[in-house]
Every structure is written in structure tokens, then in C-alpha cells.
Design a protein around this motif. Structure first.
Motif, PDB file in Angstrom:
ATOM      1  N   LYS A 160     -41.211  -5.575  -1.499  1.00 60.63           N
ATOM      2  CA  LYS A 160     -40.513  -4.329  -1.162  1.00 60.63           C
ATOM      3  C   LYS A 160     -40.976  -3.764   0.183  1.00 60.63           C
ATOM      4  N   ASP A 161     -42.159  -4.194   0.634  1.00 62.59           N
ATOM      5  CA  ASP A 161     -42.718  -3.712   1.903  1.00 62.59           C
ATOM      6  C   ASP A 161     -42.398  -4.736   2.992  1.00 62.59           C
ATOM      7  N   GLU A 162     -41.209  -4.610   3.571  1.00 68.63           N
ATOM      8  CA  GLU A 162     -40.713  -5.626   4.494  1.00 68.63           C
ATOM      9  C   GLU A 162     -41.589  -5.766   5.746  1.00 68.63           C
ATOM     10  N   LYS A 163     -42.100  -4.646   6.256  1.00 73.92           N
ATOM     11  CA  LYS A 163     -42.927  -4.715   7.470  1.00 73.92           C
ATOM     12  C   LYS A 163     -44.231  -5.461   7.199  1.00 73.92           C
ATOM     13  N   ARG A 164     -44.842  -5.161   6.052  1.00 77.25           N
ATOM     14  CA  ARG A 164     -46.105  -5.815   5.720  1.00 77.25           C
ATOM     15  C   ARG A 164     -45.896  -7.313   5.507  1.00 77.25           C
ATOM     16  N   VAL A 165     -44.813  -7.673   4.842  1.00 77.88           N
ATOM     17  CA  VAL A 165     -44.515  -9.085   4.605  1.00 77.88           C
ATOM     18  C   VAL A 165     -44.209  -9.795   5.930  1.00 77.88           C
ATOM     19  N   ALA A 166     -43.473  -9.117   6.808  1.00 81.82           N
ATOM     20  CA  ALA A 166     -43.133  -9.709   8.106  1.00 81.82           C
ATOM     21  C   ALA A 166     -44.393 -10.023   8.915  1.00 81.82           C
TER      22      ALA A 166
END
Length: 292
Positions: A22-28
């Protein structure tokens, strides 16, 4: 380990993966780090490793990814301290005793806690969790032959001697600091096995080195191409790969997938161009490779 503990570990990992997605920035950002690591290993680490790497190894300024969901403290600790490695094993009554082939540490797994049918004559690349006095083998594993295991040990110990000792690592500390090295080794040996045995048989020529200088010249010739593993070469002729050559001290093992390549390699060796003398030839089928 009781089944409910096994389920709890798997369930926590699944919940953490769903939550972190759900945390797209962290995953990116994690993807960027992962791809940088893959480049350092010349992309010899599969992209499919990302999820397990993210959950077990990745940390950023927010901490470990596994902490994104609340869970039993002991269970989370078991995940964070789990051991990724290559393991031999033997059966002791209703237990499997796994031994890390690098660190020699042993883990006892109750037979009832794994759905896998395990071969005592194989090497397993997997992860072991320890929780409340019991050990659990991950259902995600790869199986290798004992001969492949010897190559894995030789190459990982070579990497350790090159870099690990410079920082005063123990072998255990070195592996924990460089877990992706294990994925690299597993992938490289898998590629070698897949390429060698695509026709499901292996023609083997086992040799001894008779002339050191001639053999060195043979290894340095244009016909020989070094692989990602130390002391493993691809033998080419007329633009085509004819055999895999594995050097082990004074012995050399030549493996061919096709009978015509097997006959060709024997002829070349008998012409004394390689510095080798043949002491054994044999044909091995795929099922024998993993039962030997």
C-alpha cells in the motif's frame, strides 16, 4: 514446530506483504535498491526473489518491512533472525536434521512440520525459522545434487576469502551481511544444471591432469569460456558449446549433453591437446543426478 506456529509465520509474512504494497513510494525505493544489488551480481539474481528479500532483508529509515504489521514479538524475531542457506540433511527417527553446509550449524525439523518429500542425498537451498524451541523449513526451496553442493561451497568460500576476512567476518557473519550472494549462487548453479542436462542425460568424461602446462594452455585457449563459477568452464568449438569442464584439484570432470559431443571430446583428449588423461567415462540419467 506445531502446525499453528508454521501457519502464523506464513500468515504474518503474507499480511506484511499486503500492507507494505500500500506504500507505493516505500516499495518503489526498495525496488531501486534491489535492482542496484542485482546489477552488482550481473543480474544473476531472479526478479522473483524480490518479495522474500523485501520481507526478510530490506531495511530503510522506517525500519524493517516485517514491522509494518503488529505481531507476536517472538514470531517477528523468528522471521528477522531466520537462516537462509544451503543445507544437507539426514533423517533421525521422525526428525530431519538440517546442517548448513557453510556454517555447519544444525537445525532439527519435525517430519510432520513439512509437506515436502526430502532426499537425504540432496542439498537444499531454503530458509529455516526457529521459534519456541522448534525449527521450521520454508516451503520455498530448491534442490541440488551433492556435486553441485561442492561447487557452491567452493565458490562461496572463495568469495569469503576475498572479502569476508578483510572485515574480520566469521563465515556466518559474512553470509548474514551478504544474503544475496546465496541467491546468486543458487541461480548460477541452476543455470548450469538446466543447460547441461536439458536432454535429461549427461555423458561424463573423468580425467586426471597429466601435463600441467598443456592443461593451463588448454584452459587459456579461445575454446574455453569461464562461467560465473570458479573452475567451471564452457568448452566451445566452431561456435557451439560442446561440454562443461569442472576443475577439482588434480581431477577434471567433463560433462556433455549430446553423445556426439561426448565422442568428440574424447578424441580431442586422446590427441594429447589438453594435458589430460581419461580414467573413466559414463552415462548418467537425470534421475540419477539427483539420487546420487
Amino acid at each position: 514446530m506445531p502446525i499453528d506456529m508454521k501457519f502464523n509465520i506464513e500468515n504474518h509474512l503474507e499480511e506484511a506483504l499486503i500492507e507494505i504494497s500500500k506504500d507505493e513510494k516505500r516499495v518503489a525505493k526498495a525496488v531501486e535498491v534491489f535492482e542496484d544489488i542485482r546489477k552488482r551480481y550481473l543480474n544473476k539474481i531472479e526478479e522473483t526473489v524480490f518479495n522474500t528479500w523485501l520481507l526478510h532483508h530490506y531495511k530503510d529509515s522506517s525500519g524493517a518491512v516485517i514491522d509494518v504489521v503488529d505481531g507476536d514479538e517472538a514470531l517477528v524475531h523468528a522471521i528477522k533472525t531466520s537462516t537462509l542457506g544451503f543445507f544437507s540433511l539426514h533423517k533421525d527417527k521422525k526428525y530431519y536434521v538440517f546442517q548448513d553446509i557453510l556454517t555447519k550449524k544444525q537445525y532439527v525439523v519435525n517430519e510432520s512440520d513439512t509437506d515436502a518429500i526430502l532426499d537425504e542425498q540432496a542439498i537444499y537451498f531454503t530458509r529455516i525459522y526457529e521459534l519456541k524451541g522448534s525449527s521450521y523449513m520454508s516451503d520455498d526451496y530448491s534442490q541440488f545434487s551433492v556435486q553441485d553442493g561442492k561447487l557452491i561451497i567452493k565458490n562461496l568460500m572463495s568469495k569469503y576469502s576475498e572479502t569476508g576476512t578483510e572485515k574480520s567476518y566469521t563465515i556466518d557473519g559474512f553470509i548474514k551481511e551478504n544474503p544475496m550472494l546465496l541467491y546468486w549462487a543458487a541461480n548460477v548453479i541452476s543455470e548450469v544444471v538446466e543447460e547441461e542436462y536439458i536432454d535429461y542425460v549427461c555423458y561424463e568424461i573423468n580425467c586426471k591432469i597429466e601435463d600441467e602446462e598443456a592443461f593451463k594452455a588448454f584452459l587459456n585457449s579461445d575454446e574455453m569460456i569461464a562461467t560465473d563459477f570458479d573452475d567451471v568452464y564452457s568448452w566451445h568449438n566452431a561456435g557451439s558449446k560442446r561440454a562443461e569442464v569442472v576443475v577439482d584439484s588434480k581431477n577434471v570432470y567433463i560433462e556433455c549433453a549430446l553423445e556426439q559431443d561426448f565422442e568428440w571430446a574424447q578424441q580431442v583428449i586422446e590427441l594429447k591437446r589438453t594435458g589430460l588423461v581419461i580414467f573413466e567415462t559414463k552415462l548418467t540419467h537425470m534421475d540419477e543426478l539427483f539420487d546420487s
